[in-house]
Design a protein around this motif. Sequence first.
Motif, mmCIF file in Angstrom:
data_model
loop_
_atom_site.group_PDB
_atom_site.id
_atom_site.type_symbol
_atom_site.label_atom_id
_atom_site.label_comp_id
_atom_site.label_asym_id
_atom_site.label_seq_id
_atom_site.Cartn_x
_atom_site.Cartn_y
_atom_site.Cartn_z
ATOM 1 N N VAL A 125 -12.577 6.332 4.000
ATOM 2 C CA VAL A 125 -11.450 7.193 3.624
ATOM 3 C C VAL A 125 -11.920 8.634 3.524
ATOM 4 C CG1 VAL A 125 -9.833 7.747 1.770
ATOM 5 C CG2 VAL A 125 -10.146 5.361 2.488
ATOM 6 N N ARG B 291 0.821 -1.214 0.000
ATOM 7 C CA ARG B 291 0.000 0.000 0.000
ATOM 8 C C ARG B 291 0.856 1.267 0.000
ATOM 9 N NH1 ARG B 291 -4.314 -2.273 4.461
ATOM 10 N NH2 ARG B 291 -5.549 -3.539 2.997
ATOM 11 N N ALA C 149 -6.736 4.861 4.148
ATOM 12 C CA ALA C 149 -6.635 3.869 3.073
ATOM 13 C C ALA C 149 -5.516 2.882 3.340
ATOM 14 C CB ALA C 149 -6.420 4.579 1.735
ATOM 15 N N TYR D 222 -11.842 9.754 -6.888
ATOM 16 C CA TYR D 222 -11.608 8.540 -6.110
ATOM 17 C C TYR D 222 -12.932 7.874 -5.729
ATOM 18 C CZ TYR D 222 -10.300 5.884 -1.861
ATOM 19 O OH TYR D 222 -10.140 4.928 -0.891
ATOM 20 N N THR E 286 -13.789 2.981 0.759
ATOM 21 C CA THR E 286 -13.800 4.323 0.178
ATOM 22 C C THR E 286 -14.567 5.312 1.041
ATOM 23 O OG1 THR E 286 -13.699 3.331 -2.012
ATOM 24 C CG2 THR E 286 -14.342 5.639 -1.892
ATOM 25 N N GLY F 229 -12.553 3.713 -5.478
ATOM 26 C CA GLY F 229 -11.203 3.329 -5.105
ATOM 27 C C GLY F 229 -10.407 2.607 -6.161
ATOM 28 N N THR G 252 -5.236 2.375 -1.302
ATOM 29 C CA THR G 252 -6.370 1.468 -1.150
ATOM 30 C C THR G 252 -6.085 0.101 -1.762
ATOM 31 O OG1 THR G 252 -7.990 3.272 -1.106
ATOM 32 C CG2 THR G 252 -8.795 1.099 -1.804
ATOM 33 N N GLN G 253 -5.552 0.100 -2.982
ATOM 34 C CA GLN G 253 -5.407 -1.153 -3.732
ATOM 35 C C GLN G 253 -3.986 -1.688 -3.776
ATOM 36 O OE1 GLN G 253 -7.285 -0.373 -7.644
ATOM 37 N NE2 GLN G 253 -8.984 -1.623 -6.871
#
Length: 373
Positions: free
Chosen positions: A212, A36, A203, A270, A209, A275, A305-306
């Motif tokens: 966040v 991350r 995140a 976003y 999302t 996200g 996030t991803q």
Amino acid sequence: MASIARTPSVPARGPRNTVGDTGEDTALDLAVLRDRARGALLGLAVGDALGAPAENMKPSEIRARWGRITGYVAENPAGTDDTEYAIFSGLLLARHGSALTPAHVETAWHAWIADRDEGPFRGAGFSERGTLENLRRGLAAPISAQHRHAWSDGLAMRAAPFGVFAAGRPVEAARLVAIDGSVSHDGEGIYGGQAVAAGVAAAMAGAPTVSVVAAALAVIPDDSWTARSLRRAVAVAHRGERAVRSAVVIGGYPWTDLAPEAVALAFGAYAAADGDFREAVLTAVNMGRDADTTAAVAGALAGATQGARAVPPDWATAIGPARGSCLPEMAGHHVLDIAELLLPGEAGKWARHPAAAPEREAYALATIAEAAP
């Protein structure tokens, strides 16, 4: 510039709620955090490079020139001042951690920028130029931030490293980024940076999302321009980029670097993408305005996030070490190295180890200024 013979350890941070204390869970969590962290800062640099050609453009102008931007449109894509200032803040944060003070920040501005030959200084925003003028006149923080563009998105563009460092602790991320910003920003400019830092911190801890966005709003005044714009953006995000843009853009205003506008556009992109990295960044890019900054912020949020694995490989591989086109002293530093330095001690240990790959070793022994007064 003064340098030290080794990269200093990141200072102790206190309790974390994202990393376990022992056992296999710790290793797993550290691996997730690393992914991350790398995603956040790589996402920032990728968004910056993707958005740079569309900066200060209207969506209609973007469509007329490129259709819809779906990838790099520059021949040699690279980060702008957004990436280089994020590296600047990341190095400063790695040096001082939670002990960061306005004096540390001010000293670093002098050591790395104000007291040196600034070179071409291409792409720097008005807030940075105003800050440098004040510092060179002998003004100290917070007086150094009293210029016409203290409300700009110049702090928001360099805020992501604070969220990486304070993963899972949005309030601490907001506190630290405000210290950084005290030299160059005030009011809405500070709030924009705090919203971004807190959002990235949330995140990094795996927040969805909506959480966040909530973390970003929780650290800034409810009645601030930034909060109002952010709420409007995310409220219409399900309707797409045109609705987000209409909700927050100040029509007819000549400057596109307003923090309340840019931060809201980034969070709107976003949220519209829920996200998703690729969609978040491209939504921000194709809305125009301060597209390098909005896409950099959206990329940092979605990357946190991803994770780095969500960044398309052809986008990621185009990002090399900073060229120093804005800040010559940042040349040679790579955002991925900054990500490693900001992780908890054991997670970032390889980046500082003498047996690291040669380019990593050179980085680890390179120019972190002795910024402490």
